[in-house]
Design a protein around this motif. Structure first.
Motif, short mmCIF file in Angstrom:
data_model
loop_
_atom_site.label_atom_id
_atom_site.label_comp_id
_atom_site.label_asym_id
_atom_site.label_seq_id
_atom_site.Cartn_x
_atom_site.Cartn_y
_atom_site.Cartn_z
N GLU A 100 -3.47 1.65 0.87
CA GLU A 100 -4.28 0.71 1.65
C GLU A 100 -4.14 1.09 3.12
O GLU A 100 -3.10 1.59 3.55
N ALA A 101 -5.18 0.86 3.91
CA ALA A 101 -5.20 1.34 5.30
C ALA A 101 -4.00 0.84 6.10
O ALA A 101 -3.48 1.57 6.95
N ALA A 102 -3.55 -0.35 5.83
CA ALA A 102 -2.41 -0.89 6.58
C ALA A 102 -1.13 -0.12 6.31
O ALA A 102 -0.18 -0.18 7.11
N ASP A 103 -1.08 0.62 5.20
CA ASP A 103 0.14 1.37 4.83
C ASP A 103 0.03 2.86 5.14
O ASP A 103 0.82 3.66 4.64
N ARG A 104 -0.93 3.24 5.97
CA ARG A 104 -1.15 4.67 6.20
C ARG A 104 0.05 5.35 6.86
O ARG A 104 0.27 6.55 6.68
N ASP A 105 0.83 4.59 7.64
CA ASP A 105 1.99 5.19 8.30
C ASP A 105 3.18 5.36 7.35
O ASP A 105 4.22 5.89 7.76
N ASP A 106 3.01 4.90 6.10
CA ASP A 106 4.09 5.06 5.13
C ASP A 106 4.07 6.43 4.47
O ASP A 106 4.89 6.72 3.60
N ILE A 107 3.10 7.25 4.86
CA ILE A 107 3.02 8.62 4.33
C ILE A 107 3.25 9.59 5.48
O ILE A 107 2.64 9.48 6.54
N ARG A 137 6.72 9.84 1.14
CA ARG A 137 6.16 8.52 0.87
C ARG A 137 7.24 7.46 1.02
O ARG A 137 8.32 7.56 0.43
N ARG A 138 6.93 6.43 1.80
CA ARG A 138 7.83 5.28 1.92
C ARG A 138 7.18 4.10 1.20
O ARG A 138 5.96 3.90 1.31
N PRO A 139 7.94 3.30 0.49
CA PRO A 139 7.38 2.13 -0.20
C PRO A 139 6.77 1.14 0.80
O PRO A 139 7.31 0.93 1.89
N SER A 140 5.67 0.55 0.40
CA SER A 140 5.02 -0.47 1.24
C SER A 140 5.90 -1.70 1.36
O SER A 140 6.64 -2.05 0.42
N ALA A 141 5.81 -2.38 2.49
CA ALA A 141 6.60 -3.59 2.70
C ALA A 141 6.16 -4.72 1.80
O ALA A 141 6.94 -5.63 1.47
N THR A 142 4.89 -4.71 1.37
CA THR A 142 4.36 -5.79 0.54
C THR A 142 4.44 -5.49 -0.95
O THR A 142 4.50 -6.40 -1.76
#
Length: 515
Positions: A100-107, A137-142
């Motif tokens: 999801e766009a909000a999680d783009r910095d997790d990659i 890849r980092r897991p999303s906070a949500t």
């Protein structure tokens, strides 16, 4: 290059890629991976998706939302395959990454403040604990299961491999992007074919397009109501119809046809997942014709055609030239925006088509207001009060429309500049809808000002009597019952042999004929 997020660079770069798409069925036909940073990458698409329910019934409007991978096949160069033995089980890795766009910095990440990398490097492996040869890849906070990763391996020395058919359920509303990434330097030149199916809760329409299907229902009804009202007057006063009123009828008909075609285009798209190129091509052509005719009508009216001048004279060829040029520019822009497109992130090529269209619109606006100024001066000089009043109202309506257009363009620029990854996609449909509402509103004003009536000829050009005398006659006779001559001087024939009720206008003083 240092960026706030690796995916920020990726999204901007690959949103301009040439992956062929066909509605919500994204097709990949021997697409080649691009080298970006320390990875090989292929964009799979970007769409706004509304969270679905857990209903498992395979219906179009079953409430489910998902992205499904079908017949995805990868081919690697022969040189890469020859480096491995047919006994090896895993000789190359391709990863499908959904986020999801909000999680783009997790990659992706950066070691010690250096250049950001998509793939895990030895330094990042120490800092982040990632595995070399894979995407960081980092897991999303949500949701720790996102970004969603699907791994596909080559085996031994085979040249191709297929991805397992997979369906990824979407349980959170957002703007989703898909990338196929390989971190193996031996897979340079990787090629992929297949398709992905993107489905929203109520059908296959992308998120930003879904509200427009309902919008075009209301616009079709609005044009239908306007056409009924206009045609009732048009047929009633058929003998007094002016040329401009014929043109207005054509524009109303084209508007109704265009809105109906837009609805049919979106409804078919939503039901089948395939955008009908035929209908879409027709609707953008009809829309380009409507916009061109509307602008030419406004331009001709502004020049005083049929009001202060009987013809356009030497300007006819120039008007036709600007009209044909505007039609081509509008047609090309609409085709690029709509025919075959589906991603909720538009391409860079659109910018080069927007500029000519915007320039021609600006040129037409300047020409229209320059012509209006000259026409108003002529009407004031001739003291044509009725026509002058109509033209002043027309000028005010155009001024309001232009001011609203400029303000909305400013808002649209701000909206897109502050939302480069389309995270506000749920309200993006308003950008498109505004222009249709504005065009309809201006058309209603024109219909009101030039409505067919028994006195419609008061708008027309009169060469013999002059505008002033024509309008005076209209004002004297309008609303008076037959035999009511209280405003006209009566005089008996002094010789006694004539009609005792002869009405003499000739010997009235000139000032008595005005007001």
């Amino acid at each position: 290059m240092d960026l706030p997020g690796t995916l920020s660079l990726i999204l901007l770069a690959v949103s301009f890629s040439s992956v062929k798409v066909d509605a919500s069925l994204h097709f990949y036909n021997r697409e080649t991976f691009r080298e970006i940073g320390n990875s090989y990458l292929l964009a799979g698409g970007s769409e706004g998706i509304v969270a679905g329910s857990g209903n498992a019934q395979p219906q179009i409007q079953d409430g489910r939302s998902f992205v499904r991978f079908e017949n995805i096949t990868f081919w690697r160069p022969k040189e890469a395959a020859e480096k491995h033995s047919n006994m090896e089980h895993s000789t190359g890795l391709i990863q499908a990454i959904m986020f999801e766009a909000a999680d783009r910095d997790d990659i992706g990440g950066s070691a010690y403040g250096g250049q950001r990398s998509i793939c895990c490097t030895p330094d990042l492996a120490k800092l982040e604990g990632c595995k070399q040869g894979e995407v960081l890849r980092r897991p999303s906070a949500t949701d720790p299961t996102w970004p969603y990763v699907i791994n596909t391996h080559f085996s031994g020395d085979v040249l191709s491999t297929e991805m397992e058919p997979t369906e990824v359920p979407i349980t959170k509303t957002g703007m989703y992007s898909l990338f196929f990434i390989s971190c193996d330097p031996n897979l340079k030149g990787l090629v992929m074919s297949g398709k992905t199916v993107w489905k929203n809760r109520k059908g296959y329409l992308p998120g930003r397009m879904a509200p427009l299907m309902t919008f075009y229902i209301f616009m079709s009804l609005a044009y239908l109501l306007l056409s009924i009202i206009w045609l009732s007057q048009y047929l009633r006063f058929w003998s007094d119809i002016l040329q401009i009123q014929h043109c207005i009828t054509v524009v109303i008909g084209l508007g109704l046809f265009e809105m109906t075609l837009w609805y049919l285009d979106y409804a078919y798209f939503n039901a089948t997942g395939t955008r009908p190129i035929g209908i879409t091509s027709w609707v953008v052509t009809v829309g380009a014709i409507r916009k061109t005719i509307s602008r030419l009508i406004i331009l001709c009216v502004s020049m005083g055609y049929g009001v202060v001048r009987p013809t356009l004279g030497g300007l006819t060829s120039k008007v036709l030239l600007i009209g044909s040029t505007y039609f081509m520019a509008s047609e090309l822009l609409d085709i690029a925006e709509n025919v075959g497109t589906i991603n909720d992130i538009s391409g860079k090529a659109r910018l080069f088509l927007v500029l000519p269209d915007a320039f021609l619109d600006a040129f037409l606006i300047l020409w229209i207001f320059t012509s209006l100024s000259k026409t108003l001066e002529k009407l004031q000089a001739r003291r044509s009060s009725v026509k002058l009043d109509i033209y002043r109202k027309f000028t005010n309506a155009l001024a309001v429309a232009v001011i609203a257009s400029v303000a909305w363009i400013g808002y649209e620029v701000y909206f897109k500049a502050t939302d480069p990854f389309s995270e506000r996609w749920q309200s993006a449909w308003v950008i498109t809808a505004f222009w249709d509402v504005l065009a309809f509103s201006l058309l209603c004003v024109i219909c009101y000002l030039w409505a067919p009536s028994v006195n419609a000829q008061r708008y027309a050009y009169s060469e013999e009597l002059g505008d002033e005398l024509d309008e005076e006659a209209q004002s004297l006779t309008k609303g008076s019952s037959e035999g009511d001559f209280s405003l006209v001087k009566q005089e008996k024939d002094r010789s006694g042999g004539g009609d005792p009720d002869v009405f003499i206008l000739e010997d009235q003083p000139e000032e008595d004929k005005r007001e």
